[in-house]
Design an enzyme around this catalytic site. Sequence first.
Site, mmCIF file in Angstrom:
data_model
loop_
_atom_site.group_PDB
_atom_site.id
_atom_site.type_symbol
_atom_site.label_atom_id
_atom_site.label_comp_id
_atom_site.label_asym_id
_atom_site.label_seq_id
_atom_site.Cartn_x
_atom_site.Cartn_y
_atom_site.Cartn_z
ATOM 1 N N SER A 44 -5.522 3.281 5.067
ATOM 2 C CA SER A 44 -5.084 2.675 3.811
ATOM 3 C C SER A 44 -6.232 2.045 3.037
ATOM 4 O O SER A 44 -6.115 0.938 2.496
ATOM 5 C CB SER A 44 -3.991 1.624 4.076
ATOM 6 O OG SER A 44 -3.307 1.300 2.896
ATOM 7 N N SER A 88 0.789 -1.230 0.000
ATOM 8 C CA SER A 88 0.000 0.000 0.000
ATOM 9 C C SER A 88 0.822 1.282 0.000
ATOM 10 O O SER A 88 0.256 2.371 -0.098
ATOM 11 C CB SER A 88 -0.950 0.016 1.208
ATOM 12 O OG SER A 88 -2.049 -0.829 0.966
ATOM 13 N N LYS A 139 0.149 3.844 -2.613
ATOM 14 C CA LYS A 139 -0.847 4.916 -2.518
ATOM 15 C C LYS A 139 -0.214 6.300 -2.369
ATOM 16 O O LYS A 139 -0.920 7.305 -2.491
ATOM 17 C CB LYS A 139 -1.800 4.645 -1.363
ATOM 18 C CG LYS A 139 -2.642 3.391 -1.539
ATOM 19 C CD LYS A 139 -3.668 3.258 -0.424
ATOM 20 C CE LYS A 139 -4.512 2.008 -0.579
ATOM 21 N NZ LYS A 139 -3.885 0.804 -0.024
#
Length: 373
Positions: free
Chosen positions: A112, A52, A55
Amino acid sequence: MKKTIALLCAVLLLTSGARAVEVSAPSAILMEKETGTVLFAKDEHKQLEPASVTKVMTLLLTMEAIDRGQLSYDTTITASPHACSMGGSQIWLKENEQLSVSDMLKAVCVVSANDCAVALAEAVAGSEDSFVERMNQRASELGMKDTVFKNATGLPAAGHVTSAYDIALMSRELVLHHPDIRQYTTIWMDTLRNGESQLVNTNRLVRFYEGATGLKTGSTDSALYCLSATAERDGMELIAVIMKGATSAQRFEDAQALLNHGFASYALRRIVPEGPLPPVPVELGAQATVQPVLGEGSALLLEKGKAGDLSQSVTLEERVSAPVALGDRLGTLHVSSGGEVVSEIPLLAGEEVPRVTYGQMLTRMLKLACLAG
């Protein structure tokens, strides 16, 4: 010459940093935000899954869309079936549920949320596939040569890879040019949906590390534990990236070790001239002088032992000939520590000075003749 000195300084900083601290993760980097100087690196170009931490790019493109007026924090986004189909970390968006860009940014930064990341991607580019094309284009623009993005979330996908160095590059771009992201990345606990949804930050450094400003965690079974951690003290912000940490706790320990090393060893000084810079005479110019101004490079990263006793000296051209263009080099501001020059900052023309015309020259000569008479 200036580029050579800067490169040598960066190499020396990197070499000394690498000797001074150790991390257990197989790949890591420590970068100073303002100058982009690498203070520590360990296999920083190894291509690994970022989970993640992907991101960070999703956030960067969203913030850039806000900057150009395509979106605002108050823009309402309607959740698509595709966004709601995401697995992993999420806030369980329902199809056609509406949230503001601000709330979705909060969900991405704090917990997240994959569903919100895709919803933002669709709002920016129309579809996640089109957004991924923009992600890869932006990565190329930033010099992220180790990176291939396959989605906006970091969920496992064949060929979705990046490196610690590339993560530092995109993290720097985000925090340097979009400091407003801090309003989300520094949240420890909050709520959404009028208090119905509780949020607790996946980045524990936000609560437990002095000066923490973000940035993004990531973990999957194959990527293991990743982190891009940012923190600021005494006007200096650092970016510590950890890839493929063995445990969640270990990635935070490694990041904290890097940040501690950076703050203990280096200082950022913003250089301004100690006194007014004298104008430089211009021969055959439409005006008699041109005013020098400080060029790029006024943010100076130094070892702490050299940061406390700085002195300056200025060298300027005795005169220049017109025309003078905005940004033309007029001289140098030398910054020294203990008699050693640690930086040479260019002094540039702060204005244009065109060459005097024949008409202007004639007018000047007539005025001088009248005064003489």
